[in-house]
Scaffold this motif. Structure first.
Motif, PDB file in Angstrom:
ATOM      1  N   THR A 420     103.442 126.713  20.809  1.00 39.35           N
ATOM      2  CA  THR A 420     103.118 127.292  22.111  1.00 39.35           C
ATOM      3  C   THR A 420     104.343 127.178  23.012  1.00 39.35           C
ATOM      4  O   THR A 420     105.281 126.441  22.718  1.00 39.35           O
ATOM      5  N   VAL A 421     104.334 127.913  24.110  1.00 43.36           N
ATOM      6  CA  VAL A 421     105.404 127.823  25.102  1.00 43.36           C
ATOM      7  C   VAL A 421     104.873 127.049  26.279  1.00 43.36           C
ATOM      8  O   VAL A 421     103.812 127.367  26.797  1.00 43.36           O
ATOM      9  N   LEU A 422     105.582 125.989  26.680  1.00 47.54           N
ATOM     10  CA  LEU A 422     105.099 125.288  27.874  1.00 47.54           C
ATOM     11  C   LEU A 422     106.243 124.835  28.744  1.00 47.54           C
ATOM     12  O   LEU A 422     107.355 124.584  28.285  1.00 47.54           O
ATOM     13  N   PHE A 423     105.919 124.762  30.019  1.00 47.06           N
ATOM     14  CA  PHE A 423     106.878 124.260  31.000  1.00 47.06           C
ATOM     15  C   PHE A 423     106.635 122.769  31.129  1.00 47.06           C
ATOM     16  O   PHE A 423     105.603 122.345  31.637  1.00 47.06           O
ATOM     17  N   PRO A 424     107.542 121.942  30.621  1.00 50.09           N
ATOM     18  CA  PRO A 424     107.253 120.508  30.557  1.00 50.09           C
ATOM     19  C   PRO A 424     107.466 119.788  31.871  1.00 50.09           C
ATOM     20  O   PRO A 424     107.181 118.601  31.965  1.00 50.09           O
ATOM     21  N   GLY A 425     107.947 120.470  32.883  1.00 50.23           N
ATOM     22  CA  GLY A 425     108.292 119.776  34.116  1.00 50.23           C
ATOM     23  C   GLY A 425     109.748 119.375  34.079  1.00 50.23           C
ATOM     24  O   GLY A 425     110.378 119.396  33.030  1.00 50.23           O
ATOM     25  N   GLY A 426     110.293 119.049  35.233  1.00 48.76           N
ATOM     26  CA  GLY A 426     111.715 118.740  35.290  1.00 48.76           C
ATOM     27  C   GLY A 426     111.965 117.303  35.683  1.00 48.76           C
ATOM     28  O   GLY A 426     111.050 116.591  36.096  1.00 48.76           O
ATOM     29  N   ILE A 427     113.213 116.883  35.510  1.00 48.94           N
ATOM     30  CA  ILE A 427     113.626 115.559  35.966  1.00 48.94           C
ATOM     31  C   ILE A 427     114.422 115.774  37.248  1.00 48.94           C
ATOM     32  O   ILE A 427     115.361 116.564  37.246  1.00 48.94           O
ATOM     33  N   PRO A 428     114.045 115.118  38.330  1.00 55.97           N
ATOM     34  CA  PRO A 428     114.806 115.328  39.567  1.00 55.97           C
ATOM     35  C   PRO A 428     116.237 114.809  39.418  1.00 55.97           C
ATOM     36  O   PRO A 428     116.486 113.888  38.638  1.00 55.97           O
ATOM     37  N   ASP A 429     117.159 115.424  40.161  1.00 55.89           N
ATOM     38  CA  ASP A 429     118.547 114.990  40.016  1.00 55.89           C
ATOM     39  C   ASP A 429     118.907 113.914  41.033  1.00 55.89           C
ATOM     40  O   ASP A 429     120.057 113.531  41.127  1.00 55.89           O
ATOM     41  N   GLY A 430     117.949 113.424  41.779  1.00 50.61           N
ATOM     42  CA  GLY A 430     118.237 112.363  42.735  1.00 50.61           C
ATOM     43  C   GLY A 430     117.532 111.085  42.333  1.00 50.61           C
ATOM     44  O   GLY A 430     116.846 111.033  41.313  1.00 50.61           O
ATOM     45  N   PRO A 431     117.671 110.037  43.137  1.00 53.15           N
ATOM     46  CA  PRO A 431     117.028 108.748  42.804  1.00 53.15           C
ATOM     47  C   PRO A 431     115.534 108.734  43.156  1.00 53.15           C
ATOM     48  O   PRO A 431     114.843 107.788  42.821  1.00 53.15           O
ATOM     49  N   ASP A 432     115.049 109.772  43.843  1.00 51.40           N
ATOM     50  CA  ASP A 432     113.652 109.784  44.275  1.00 51.40           C
ATOM     51  C   ASP A 432     112.777 110.288  43.130  1.00 51.40           C
ATOM     52  O   ASP A 432     112.413 111.453  43.069  1.00 51.40           O
ATOM     53  N   LEU A 433     112.439 109.386  42.187  1.00 51.61           N
ATOM     54  CA  LEU A 433     111.791 109.806  40.951  1.00 51.61           C
ATOM     55  C   LEU A 433     110.305 110.064  41.120  1.00 51.61           C
ATOM     56  O   LEU A 433     109.748 110.951  40.498  1.00 51.61           O
ATOM     57  N   PHE A 434     109.650 109.236  41.942  1.00 46.52           N
ATOM     58  CA  PHE A 434     108.195 109.339  42.016  1.00 46.52           C
ATOM     59  C   PHE A 434     107.778 109.697  43.441  1.00 46.52           C
ATOM     60  O   PHE A 434     107.653 108.813  44.289  1.00 46.52           O
ATOM     61  N   PRO A 435     107.608 110.984  43.735  1.00 47.81           N
ATOM     62  CA  PRO A 435     107.185 111.377  45.085  1.00 47.81           C
ATOM     63  C   PRO A 435     105.815 110.783  45.396  1.00 47.81           C
ATOM     64  O   PRO A 435     104.943 110.710  44.517  1.00 47.81           O
ATOM     65  N   GLU A 436     105.642 110.365  46.647  1.00 50.87           N
ATOM     66  CA  GLU A 436     104.443 109.588  46.983  1.00 50.87           C
ATOM     67  C   GLU A 436     103.171 110.418  46.968  1.00 50.87           C
ATOM     68  O   GLU A 436     102.091 109.918  46.710  1.00 50.87           O
ATOM     69  N   ASN A 437     103.310 111.733  47.271  1.00 50.10           N
ATOM     70  CA  ASN A 437     102.096 112.517  47.412  1.00 50.10           C
ATOM     71  C   ASN A 437     101.615 113.159  46.104  1.00 50.10           C
ATOM     72  O   ASN A 437     100.689 113.935  46.095  1.00 50.10           O
ATOM     73  N   VAL A 438     102.279 112.849  45.002  1.00 50.59           N
ATOM     74  CA  VAL A 438     101.834 113.388  43.716  1.00 50.59           C
ATOM     75  C   VAL A 438     101.431 112.210  42.846  1.00 50.59           C
ATOM     76  O   VAL A 438     102.196 111.262  42.680  1.00 50.59           O
ATOM     77  N   SER A 439     100.212 112.257  42.297  1.00 53.30           N
ATOM     78  CA  SER A 439      99.709 111.059  41.611  1.00 53.30           C
ATOM     79  C   SER A 439     100.391 110.848  40.261  1.00 53.30           C
ATOM     80  O   SER A 439     100.856 109.770  39.945  1.00 53.30           O
ATOM     81  N   GLN A 440     100.475 111.885  39.440  1.00 50.55           N
ATOM     82  CA  GLN A 440     101.131 111.707  38.138  1.00 50.55           C
ATOM     83  C   GLN A 440     102.112 112.855  37.922  1.00 50.55           C
ATOM     84  O   GLN A 440     101.767 113.898  37.373  1.00 50.55           O
ATOM     85  N   PRO A 441     103.343 112.699  38.419  1.00 53.08           N
ATOM     86  CA  PRO A 441     104.267 113.844  38.422  1.00 53.08           C
ATOM     87  C   PRO A 441     104.743 114.256  37.027  1.00 53.08           C
ATOM     88  O   PRO A 441     105.169 115.370  36.845  1.00 53.08           O
ATOM     89  N   TYR A 442     104.690 113.356  36.058  1.00 53.54           N
ATOM     90  CA  TYR A 442     105.283 113.692  34.754  1.00 53.54           C
ATOM     91  C   TYR A 442     104.227 113.649  33.662  1.00 53.54           C
ATOM     92  O   TYR A 442     103.454 112.709  33.559  1.00 53.54           O
ATOM     93  N   ARG A 443     104.200 114.688  32.861  1.00 52.21           N
ATOM     94  CA  ARG A 443     103.351 114.703  31.669  1.00 52.21           C
ATOM     95  C   ARG A 443     104.150 115.333  30.535  1.00 52.21           C
ATOM     96  O   ARG A 443     103.883 116.457  30.130  1.00 52.21           O
ATOM     97  N   PHE A 444     105.164 114.645  30.069  1.00 56.04           N
ATOM     98  CA  PHE A 444     105.963 115.180  28.958  1.00 56.04           C
ATOM     99  C   PHE A 444     105.169 114.994  27.675  1.00 56.04           C
ATOM    100  O   PHE A 444     104.732 113.887  27.362  1.00 56.04           O
ATOM    101  N   LEU A 445     104.998 116.072  26.937  1.00 52.39           N
ATOM    102  CA  LEU A 445     104.219 116.008  25.703  1.00 52.39           C
ATOM    103  C   LEU A 445     105.117 115.654  24.531  1.00 52.39           C
ATOM    104  O   LEU A 445     106.305 115.970  24.520  1.00 52.39           O
TER     105      LEU A 445
END
Lengths: 478, 332
Positions: A420-445
């Motif tokens: 399948t084709v999927l958009f896995p999400g990106g890695i931010p290029d700054g030190p702010d890895l976990f934004p506060e308003n998103v509960s689970q920002p990463y779901r790499f399969l």
């Protein structure tokens, strides 16, 4: 002919034989001296991908078809590689064929988690680069020793420099913190019922160790995917399952040193035994004489698990890397071995994200290992970082989604049959890895190995394995 | 926190996209943007001056000459036909051949100059791709390069191995590095061998030639030949005027390089020269001419390579110098 007359022809024959023997031995001896030897330490915490990395490394070196960035291959000086039996006969052989068969089966599957140590030697034949050396040695051999082990055992190494009191205090302090506190509730409850000055009691020790082992298992299985899990043999006992060596656990430190017949005394004794017979042996036999080291880090898994896991992994890595001897090796240490002069930190599973994200992945790894890297640099060793994939399972494709152009990956996610084709999400290029308003920002399969992988006989498809090899072995193949 | 809100605005959750939809290839608009910016940079005027007076003047003169020549030719044809029909025919044929070959030569020159320009664009594109540090655009560059070398049988297998080596996971800089290693390194080695050979030739010839005029002629001829050989290897394939152009650019390049090149190089060159000169003036002169030829050859390699040399694989004079110093030993 008189009987006393010496038989000259026979004597000459003996001399010839002796000379022949000597020459032959000198030949093998010089071979041994002239052959290069590298002990490559593949270091990585649990599920970092050590086994697959070693399998892919061996397969790619044996076939040599997918290593364009390895200088010896690019300049056509790489002749071939073969498997040799390891000189350490007591260590099981790394079952390369079995793992390769698993990866290339239909349907393909990943090798199971490693339960014990195994080792393999790979001999690489190449043509030396300098014409002077070529005139003496038209082709040279480099022996590369690699070995594989459960990543849990690596976590034992920091214990080498600790006494039982230090270790217990440290472990208990860690267990009081939020994600671990709930996981170890039963064991912590049990700790309150016993005192360090209690009489030495085998049943109590067993109970404590069992509860502590449950807590360690819970740490591993938890959502937070914790790395700092000591001692490693409690999780992956290898051949030590059920032995008294594994019956201890940290106790709260008493103010005064309790006597040898106390519970504390028993635990401390077992801890020292464990350290001396298990950890020290493991370290001396396999890690003390490394020449090169690659540290595999599953950055994506840690991002999936959240900030606690990331922090935990950072601490675990820094702690266990302190045990190794890094430094700048001169020719003497090259002969005797025992100093690691090149260390590569590699973010594994780079194929799980689109290739345009690799630069960010590498930057993130740089940030995560900055302390360990600086410590190693200070000792004089060369350090580099890289984003790699030992087996490339996906293709990067561009797709249009809701009016935005996205770099996606195409592959078969774990447990499914169709790609399948999927958009896995990106890695931010700054030190702010976990934004506060998103509960689970990463779901790499995770992905299944691609079908028909390696059928073309060029070696397993990979990402930057050649650059890793060039950094680790390139100067030995010059 | 502006940073957090900004991130929330651009943040996109991981999503599975319809597997039935066909996947597109790499992004090509980015590549077009890169080349445009490069072109803009290259076309920037450095020295403000009137750009059209000189070309207009030269064009006018050329037009006048062409018209005058045409009149003369027509006149000549008239007169020869008046003299005899056979002579007229002969002059017509000669005229046709002259015009035809002139056109052919001009066309060849135009093609060769275009190829040189294409190499310049390729090199600028490669530099821009590496500097941008992106991903996915270098595939188009690799295709362009493969097209540029499509008619070269000797490069078929390197290009094939390049095609096998490049994957979608490589960044632009890595693809350029692969092109450098897989395709161009082989050409480099052959070009370097030619340079070595030419510099030995000039060194020997000037050492043995009896007169200074002959020296100059030999050096000029050999250098021109070397430049043509090297540029042909890299696919520039210059004509007569093309090689002169190349030579001129190279001399300018050399003049700059002579200033810019590290003082140690110059000192060692001079020292090598004087040492040999102490043995024999002629040999010393030969050595210096050989080194000059070598430097021209290396400059030609620098100019004709579709991807600029990196600090690691830049060819140096050091090996050529060593080879040249061994020439007198071989000859005497």
């Amino acid at each position: 002919m008189s009987p006393n007359f010496p038989n000259w022809t026979k004597l000459a024959g003996v001399g010839e034989q002796a000379l022949d023997f000597a020459l032959k031995n000198v030949g093998t001896l010089t071979d041994r001296v002239l052959e290069g030897h590298v002990r490559l330490g593949v270091t990585g915490l649990r599920r970092a991908g050590k086994t697959v990395f070693v399998t892919s490394l061996i397969d790619n070196l044996l076939r040599g078809g997918r290593l364009p960035f390895l200088d010896a291959v690019a300049s056509n000086r790489f002749l071939a590689a073969r498997l040799r039996s390891s000189p350490h006969r007591e260590v099981p052989r790394f079952p390369y064929e079995r793992y390769l068969a698993a990866l290339t089966a239909s349907p393909p599957h990943w090798p199971a988690a490693t339960a014990g140590i195994s080792q393999l030697r790979l001999a690489i034949r190449y043509i030396p680069n300098s014409s002077l050396r070529r005139s003496v040695q038209p082709m040279a051999t480099l022996n590369v020793d690699v070995f594989d082990y459960p990543g849990e055992w690596l976590m034992d190494l920091p214990m080498l420099n600790q006494s039982y009191r230090e270790w217990a205090a440290h472990t208990l302090e860690l267990a009081e913190r939020p994600p671990r506190r709930q996981l170890g509730a039963r064991w912590l409850h049990w700790l309150e019922s016993v005192g360090p000055n209690d009489r030495s009691d085998e049943a109590a020790a067993r109970e404590g160790a069992a509860l502590y082992t449950d807590y360690l298992h819970a740490c591993r299985r938890s959502q937070a995917n914790l790395s700092l899990v000591q001692p490693g043999r409690f999780i992956e006992p290898g051949d030590l399952a059920g032995t008294p060596l594994l019956t201890f656990c940290p106790l709260p430190s008493p103010a005064a040193e309790p006597g040898p017949n106390s519970l504390w005394g028993l635990m401390a004794e077992r801890f020292e035994d464990y350290k001396n017979t298990v950890v020290r042996r493991f370290f001396v036999e396999h890690f003390a004489r490394l020449d090169r080291q690659i540290v595999l880090v599953d950055v994506l898994g840690m991002l999936n698990a959240g900030p606690a896991a990331l922090h935990d992994m950072r601490m675990a890595l820094t702690a266990c890397l302190e045990a190794f001897r890094h430094g700048r090796g001169g020719w003497l240490s090259r002969l005797t071995g025992g100093q690691i002069d090149r260390v590569l930190f590699a973010a594994t599973k780079a194929d799980h994200i689109a290739a345009s994200q690799h630069a960010n992945m590498r930057n993130l790894l740089d940030m995560l290992v900055s302390e360990a890297r600086n410590a190693i640099r200070f000792e004089g060793a060369t350090v580099d970082t890289l984003a790699l994939a030992a087996v490339k399972c996906t293709e990067t494709v561009m797709t249009e989604h809701q009016g935005r152009k996205l770099a996606c990956v195409q592959g078969t996610p774990l447990g499914r049959q169709r790609p399948t084709v999927l958009f896995p999400g990106g890695i931010p290029d700054g030190p702010d890895l976990f934004p506060e308003n998103v509960s689970q920002p990463y779901r790499f399969l995770d992905f299944e190995p691609p079908a028909a992988v390696g059928r073309d006989g060029r070696g397993l498809p990979n990402i930057r394995l050649d650059q890793a090899l060039n950094f680790l072995l390139g100067d030995h193949l010059a | 926190m502006s940073n957090a809100t900004h991130q929330a605005a651009t943040w996109l959750p991981p999503v599975e996209i319809d597997p039935s939809r066909p996947a597109q290839g790499a992004d090509e608009t980015a590549f077009a943007a890169v080349t445009d910016s490069v072109a803009a940079r290259v076309n920037r005027v450095v020295w403000p001056r009137s750009r059209w007076t000189l070309p207009a003047f030269l064009g006018g003169v050329a037009a006048l000459v062409v018209v005058a020549l045409a009149f003369d030719a027509a006149n000549l044809m008239d007169r020869s036909f008046a003299t005899s029909y056979a002579l007229g025919l002969l002059v017509t044929v000669a005229l046709a051949v002259t015009v035809g070959t002139a056109l052919k030569l001009a066309l060849d020159e135009a093609v060769s100059i275009r190829r040189l320009r294409r190499i310049d664009t390729l090199r600028a594109d490669a530099e821009a791709l590496v500097a941008a540090g992106g991903h996915g655009s270098a595939m188009a560059f690799a295709d362009t390069l493969a097209g540029f070398y499509a008619d070269r049988d000797d490069l078929a297998s390197p290009l094939e191995s390049l095609r096998l080596a490049v994957t979608d996971a490589h960044s632009d800089a890595e693809v350029i590095a692969l092109i450098d290693r897989q395709v161009l390194t082989g050409i480099d080695q052959r070009a370097y061998a030619r340079v070595l050979c030419a510099s030995r030739d000039t060194a020997l010839a000037t050492a043995l030639s009896p007169s200074a005029a002959l020296d100059v002629a030999i050096v000029l001829w050999r250098n021109l030949k070397l430049v043509r050989e090297v540029s042909t290897l890299y696919g520039a394939r210059p004509g007569q005027f093309g090689s002169w152009r190349l030579m001129r650019r190279m001399l300018a390049n050399l003049a700059v390089a002579g200033v810019a090149e590290s003082a140690s190089h110059a000192a060692v060159d001079a020292l090598g020269g004087t040492l040999a000169a102490a043995v024999s003036t002629r040999l010393g002169q030969g050595m210096i001419n050989g080194l000059l030829t070598a430097r021209i050859g290396l400059a030609a390699m620098n100019l004709c390579r579709p991807v600029a040399f990196t600090a690691e694989n830049k060819p140096t004079l050091r090996r050529i110098r060593a080879e040249l110093l061994s020439v007198p030993k071989d000859v005497l």
